[in-house]
Design a protein around this motif. Structure first.
Motif, PDB file in Angstrom:
ATOM      1  N   ILE A   1     -20.365 -13.005   8.380  1.00  0.00           N
ATOM      2  CA  ILE A   1     -19.360 -13.915   7.837  1.00  0.00           C
ATOM      3  C   ILE A   1     -19.055 -13.626   6.372  1.00  0.00           C
ATOM      4  CG2 ILE A   1     -19.059 -16.325   7.091  1.00  0.00           C
ATOM      5  CD1 ILE A   1     -20.150 -17.197   9.790  1.00  0.00           C
ATOM      6  N   ASP A   2     -20.088 -13.372   5.567  1.00  0.00           N
ATOM      7  CA  ASP A   2     -19.869 -13.226   4.127  1.00  0.00           C
ATOM      8  C   ASP A   2     -19.191 -11.915   3.749  1.00  0.00           C
ATOM      9  OD1 ASP A   2     -22.352 -12.146   5.038  1.00  0.00           O
ATOM     10  OD2 ASP A   2     -22.913 -11.780   2.953  1.00  0.00           O
ATOM     11  N   LYS A   3     -19.079 -10.962   4.685  1.00  0.00           N
ATOM     12  CA  LYS A   3     -18.420  -9.688   4.411  1.00  0.00           C
ATOM     13  C   LYS A   3     -17.088  -9.544   5.141  1.00  0.00           C
ATOM     14  CE  LYS A   3     -21.830  -7.939   1.981  1.00  0.00           C
ATOM     15  NZ  LYS A   3     -21.680  -7.663   0.518  1.00  0.00           N
ATOM     16  N   TRP A   4     -16.776 -10.470   6.021  1.00  0.00           N
ATOM     17  CA  TRP A   4     -15.653 -10.321   6.940  1.00  0.00           C
ATOM     18  C   TRP A   4     -14.293 -10.256   6.235  1.00  0.00           C
ATOM     19  CZ3 TRP A   4     -12.872 -15.145   8.402  1.00  0.00           C
ATOM     20  CH2 TRP A   4     -11.798 -14.887   9.239  1.00  0.00           C
ATOM     21  N   LEU A   5     -14.017 -11.178   5.327  1.00  0.00           N
ATOM     22  CA  LEU A   5     -12.690 -11.234   4.714  1.00  0.00           C
ATOM     23  C   LEU A   5     -12.382  -9.994   3.889  1.00  0.00           C
ATOM     24  CD1 LEU A   5     -12.404 -14.983   3.609  1.00  0.00           C
ATOM     25  CD2 LEU A   5     -11.293 -13.851   5.544  1.00  0.00           C
ATOM     26  N   GLU A   6     -13.350  -9.526   3.115  1.00  0.00           N
ATOM     27  CA  GLU A   6     -13.122  -8.349   2.289  1.00  0.00           C
ATOM     28  C   GLU A   6     -12.833  -7.124   3.156  1.00  0.00           C
ATOM     29  OE1 GLU A   6     -15.527 -10.505   2.087  1.00  0.00           O
ATOM     30  OE2 GLU A   6     -16.250 -10.843   0.053  1.00  0.00           O
ATOM     31  N   ARG A   7     -13.567  -6.991   4.252  1.00  0.00           N
ATOM     32  CA  ARG A   7     -13.340  -5.841   5.131  1.00  0.00           C
ATOM     33  C   ARG A   7     -12.019  -5.969   5.870  1.00  0.00           C
ATOM     34  NH1 ARG A   7     -19.598  -5.195   7.359  1.00  0.00           N
ATOM     35  NH2 ARG A   7     -20.368  -4.128   5.492  1.00  0.00           N
ATOM     36  N   ASN A   8     -11.630  -7.190   6.178  1.00  0.00           N
ATOM     37  CA  ASN A   8     -10.342  -7.386   6.827  1.00  0.00           C
ATOM     38  C   ASN A   8      -9.203  -6.968   5.903  1.00  0.00           C
ATOM     39  OD1 ASN A   8      -7.862  -9.139   7.587  1.00  0.00           O
ATOM     40  ND2 ASN A   8      -9.180  -9.245   9.387  1.00  0.00           N
ATOM     41  N   GLN A   9      -9.273  -7.407   4.666  1.00  0.00           N
ATOM     42  CA  GLN A   9      -8.245  -6.998   3.707  1.00  0.00           C
ATOM     43  C   GLN A   9      -8.279  -5.493   3.492  1.00  0.00           C
ATOM     44  OE1 GLN A   9      -8.137  -8.992  -0.202  1.00  0.00           O
ATOM     45  NE2 GLN A   9      -7.490  -7.021  -1.041  1.00  0.00           N
ATOM     46  N   ASN A  10      -9.469  -4.908   3.463  1.00  0.00           N
ATOM     47  CA  ASN A  10      -9.605  -3.471   3.282  1.00  0.00           C
ATOM     48  C   ASN A  10      -8.968  -2.706   4.436  1.00  0.00           C
ATOM     49  OD1 ASN A  10     -12.051  -0.946   3.362  1.00  0.00           O
ATOM     50  ND2 ASN A  10     -10.705  -1.246   1.630  1.00  0.00           N
ATOM     51  N   ALA A  11      -9.066  -3.246   5.655  1.00  0.00           N
ATOM     52  CA  ALA A  11      -8.433  -2.606   6.804  1.00  0.00           C
ATOM     53  C   ALA A  11      -6.915  -2.559   6.627  1.00  0.00           C
ATOM     54  CB  ALA A  11      -8.789  -3.355   8.088  1.00  0.00           C
ATOM     55  N   THR A  12      -6.346  -3.639   6.100  1.00  0.00           N
ATOM     56  CA  THR A  12      -4.911  -3.658   5.814  1.00  0.00           C
ATOM     57  C   THR A  12      -4.561  -2.643   4.737  1.00  0.00           C
ATOM     58  OG1 THR A  12      -4.850  -6.022   6.363  1.00  0.00           O
ATOM     59  CG2 THR A  12      -2.965  -5.132   5.153  1.00  0.00           C
ATOM     60  N   ASP A  13      -5.376  -2.582   3.683  1.00  0.00           N
ATOM     61  CA  ASP A  13      -5.141  -1.619   2.600  1.00  0.00           C
ATOM     62  C   ASP A  13      -5.180  -0.175   3.115  1.00  0.00           C
ATOM     63  OD1 ASP A  13      -4.950  -3.701   0.808  1.00  0.00           O
ATOM     64  OD2 ASP A  13      -7.012  -3.517   0.090  1.00  0.00           O
ATOM     65  N   ILE A  14      -6.122   0.107   4.019  1.00  0.00           N
ATOM     66  CA  ILE A  14      -6.227   1.457   4.567  1.00  0.00           C
ATOM     67  C   ILE A  14      -4.967   1.819   5.336  1.00  0.00           C
ATOM     68  CG2 ILE A  14      -7.448   2.900   6.242  1.00  0.00           C
ATOM     69  CD1 ILE A  14     -10.011   1.336   5.490  1.00  0.00           C
ATOM     70  N   ALA A  15      -4.499   0.909   6.207  1.00  0.00           N
ATOM     71  CA  ALA A  15      -3.305   1.188   7.011  1.00  0.00           C
ATOM     72  C   ALA A  15      -2.080   1.409   6.129  1.00  0.00           C
ATOM     73  CB  ALA A  15      -3.056   0.041   7.988  1.00  0.00           C
ATOM     74  N   ILE A  16      -1.926   0.584   5.095  1.00  0.00           N
ATOM     75  CA  ILE A  16      -0.789   0.731   4.185  1.00  0.00           C
ATOM     76  C   ILE A  16      -0.912   2.034   3.394  1.00  0.00           C
ATOM     77  CG2 ILE A  16       0.332  -0.241   2.138  1.00  0.00           C
ATOM     78  CD1 ILE A  16      -0.424  -3.022   3.201  1.00  0.00           C
ATOM     79  N   GLY A  17      -2.141   2.357   2.943  1.00  0.00           N
ATOM     80  CA  GLY A  17      -2.356   3.589   2.196  1.00  0.00           C
ATOM     81  C   GLY A  17      -2.076   4.826   3.032  1.00  0.00           C
ATOM     82  N   ILE A  18      -2.485   4.812   4.301  1.00  0.00           N
ATOM     83  CA  ILE A  18      -2.230   5.950   5.191  1.00  0.00           C
ATOM     84  C   ILE A  18      -0.732   6.093   5.440  1.00  0.00           C
ATOM     85  CG2 ILE A  18      -2.541   6.788   7.548  1.00  0.00           C
ATOM     86  CD1 ILE A  18      -4.955   7.224   5.723  1.00  0.00           C
ATOM     87  N   GLN A  19      -0.048   4.978   5.621  1.00  0.00           N
ATOM     88  CA  GLN A  19       1.405   5.054   5.810  1.00  0.00           C
ATOM     89  C   GLN A  19       2.082   5.699   4.604  1.00  0.00           C
ATOM     90  OE1 GLN A  19       3.788   1.519   5.288  1.00  0.00           O
ATOM     91  NE2 GLN A  19       5.018   2.012   7.097  1.00  0.00           N
ATOM     92  N   LYS A  20       1.702   5.284   3.404  1.00  0.00           N
ATOM     93  CA  LYS A  20       2.308   5.836   2.198  1.00  0.00           C
ATOM     94  C   LYS A  20       1.983   7.314   2.043  1.00  0.00           C
ATOM     95  CE  LYS A  20       2.579   1.518  -0.431  1.00  0.00           C
ATOM     96  NZ  LYS A  20       2.135   0.777  -1.638  1.00  0.00           N
ATOM     97  N   ALA A  21       0.777   7.724   2.464  1.00  0.00           N
ATOM     98  CA  ALA A  21       0.419   9.145   2.400  1.00  0.00           C
ATOM     99  C   ALA A  21       1.264   9.948   3.381  1.00  0.00           C
ATOM    100  CB  ALA A  21      -1.062   9.322   2.707  1.00  0.00           C
ATOM    101  N   LEU A  22       1.523   9.405   4.558  1.00  0.00           N
ATOM    102  CA  LEU A  22       2.323  10.107   5.566  1.00  0.00           C
ATOM    103  C   LEU A  22       3.784  10.231   5.153  1.00  0.00           C
ATOM    104  CD1 LEU A  22       0.830   8.517   8.810  1.00  0.00           C
ATOM    105  CD2 LEU A  22       0.644  10.920   8.117  1.00  0.00           C
TER     106      LEU A  22
END
Length: 344
Positions: free
Chosen positions: A311-332
Motif C-alpha cells: 500500500i505505501d508504495k502503490w501510488l508512486e509506482r502507479n504514477q511512475n507507470a504513467t510517466d514511463i508510458a508518456i516518456g516512451i511515447q515521446k522517445a518514439l
C-alpha cells in the motif's frame, strides 16, 4: 470522438470557496447515506491487502496514540474528510461507494487480559488496528470513453502508521491523496503528477480537508484526458517492447551513478515480469496477435503490475507507470529523448 465529460460549474466552485472562507469546517460527515449500489469489479490494489468497510474501521479497530497520549488521526476520519472535500468540490456530482483495503494488522489486548494465553482471549479482550490503509471512490457522473475503454474520475488516499513515530509527542502525520482516472474494466488507476499529493502532513482533520480541496481544484480533468488519450496514437512493435523490457531489467542492476543519469524507474523485477506476461496474456491490453501495442496499452500493463505493490508504495509506482508510458511515447515520436535509452 464523442465527449461525455462533465466539468464542475464555475458557480459551484465559487460558492464552495466562499463556504470555506466564511464558515467553520464541520465534523466528519456521515458517508453511508450517499452510498449507491454498484456492480462488482476488480480491486484497485491487490498485493497482501484485505477488503474492509468503513463501519468495520469505526467499530472494530482502535485508534493509536502518540507517546504523549494524543490521538492520531484515525483512518475513518481521513477517509471522511477526503470524501467531504470531494462532495463540496464536485457539487451536484454522483459519488460512488468507498472501497477500502488494509494490510499489516497490529493485534493487541486489553490490560485486563495481559496474563491470559492467546487461545484464552475473548473477542472483547482483543484490540486491532491496521498499519496501512488505502481507499478510493469514483465520481460516477464524470466519465468518458477513452481509447475504447470507459473511465471514471476517481479520488482516494493512502495512510501508513509505520511512517509515524508513535513513541514521541504528537507531530504532523503523513498522508497521500490523489485524483485521477480509473479504467472500469480492470480498475487500473492512471495518475499524473498533478493528481497526486504525495507528501501531505496534517495535524488535524481540517488540514486534510483543506489540502484535498486544493488538490481537487488545481486538477485539470480535460488536460489529463487529452494526455491519456494521446497515448493510444503511438505504437510499439514486439521488438521495441522486448527492448524496453530488457532495459527495464538492466536498469535494476546499474550502479546508482548510472541510474541517476536516467529517468527514475520505481517498478521492480516482479512487476516488470508481470507486465511481460500481460503482453501475451492480458485480454484487455495485450498484444492479441497484432504485432504491436499502443503506449496506452503499455501504461495499462505497467499499472496492472503496480497493483501488486504494498500500500505505501502503490501510488508512486502507479504514477511512475504513467510517466514511463508518456516518456516512451515521446522517445518514439522524437519529442523528447529522455527515455530513448530504454529503446536503444
Amino acid at each position: 470522438m464523442e465527449t461525455n465529460l462533465s466539468i464542475i460549474p464555475q458557480t459551484g466552485m465559487a460558492a464552495m470557496r466562499r463556504n470555506i472562507l466564511d464558515q467553520e469546517i464541520e465534523d466528519a460527515v456521515i458517508v453511508e447515506p450517499n452510498v449507491i449500489v454498484e456492480e462488482e469489479h476488480p480491486h484497485f490494489i491487490e498485493s497482501n491487502t484485505n477488503e474492509i468497510t468503513l463501519e468495520e474501521l469505526k467499530n472494530k479497530c482502535v485508534v493509536p496514540v502518540f507517546g504523549d497520549n494524543s490521538l492520531t488521526i484515525s483512518h475513518q476520519n481521513f477517509i471522511e474528510k477526503v470524501y467531504q472535500a470531494a462532495n463540496d468540490c464536485f457539487l451536484g456530482e454522483q459519488l460512488g461507494n468507498i472501497e477500502c483495503r488494509v494490510s499489516h494488522p497490529v493485534i493487541g489486548r486489553l490490560p485486563t487480559a495481559l496474563h491470559k494465553k492467546a487461545s484464552e482471549l475473548r473477542e472483547d479482550e482483543k484490540t486491532l488496528f491496521y498499519q496501512r490503509m488505502a481507499f478510493c471512490f469514483e465520481i460516477k457522473s464524470i466519465s468518458k470513453t477513452l481509447n475504447g475503454e470507459e473511465v471514471h474520475l476517481c479520488i482516494g488516499g493512502v495512510r501508513s502508521y509505520h511512517e509515524e513515530n508513535l513513541y514521541s509527542r504528537k507531530s504532523p502525520e503523513k498522508f497521500k491523496i490523489f485524483i485521477g482516472y480509473r479504467v472500469k474494466v480492470c480498475s487500473n488507476l492512471m495518475l499524473t503528477c498533478d493528481g497526486l499529493k504525495e507528501k501531505l502532513e496534517a495535524m488535524s482533520d481540517l488540514d486534510i480537508y483543506q489540502s484535498a480541496i486544493k488538490l481537487f481544484t488545481s486538477f485539470e480533468p480535460e488536460v489529463n484526458l487529452r494526455l491519456l488519450e494521446n497515448l493510444g496514437r503511438t505504437r510499439l512493435t514486439i521488438q521495441q517492447y522486448c527492448q524496453l523490457i530488457g532495459r527495464l531489467r538492466l536498469y535494476q542492476v546499474l550502479p546508482l551513478s548510472e541510474q541517476k543519469e536516467l529517468p527514475t524507474i520505481l517498478l521492480v523485477d516482479s512487476q516488470i515480469n508481470a507486465a511481460t506476461k500481460g503482453f501475451v496474456s492480458n485480454e484487455n491490453f495485450g498484444e492479441r496477435g497484432l504485432g504491436s501495442i499502443s503506449c496506452w496499452q503499455l501504461m495499462q500493463l505497467l499499472n496492472e503490475a503496480a497493483k501488486s505493490s504494498y500500500i505505501d508504495k502503490w501510488l508512486e509506482r502507479n504514477q511512475n507507470a504513467t510517466d514511463i508510458a508518456i516518456g516512451i511515447q515521446k522517445a518514439l515520436t522524437g519529442e523528447d529523448n529522455s527515455f530513448s535509452w530504454f529503446l536503444s
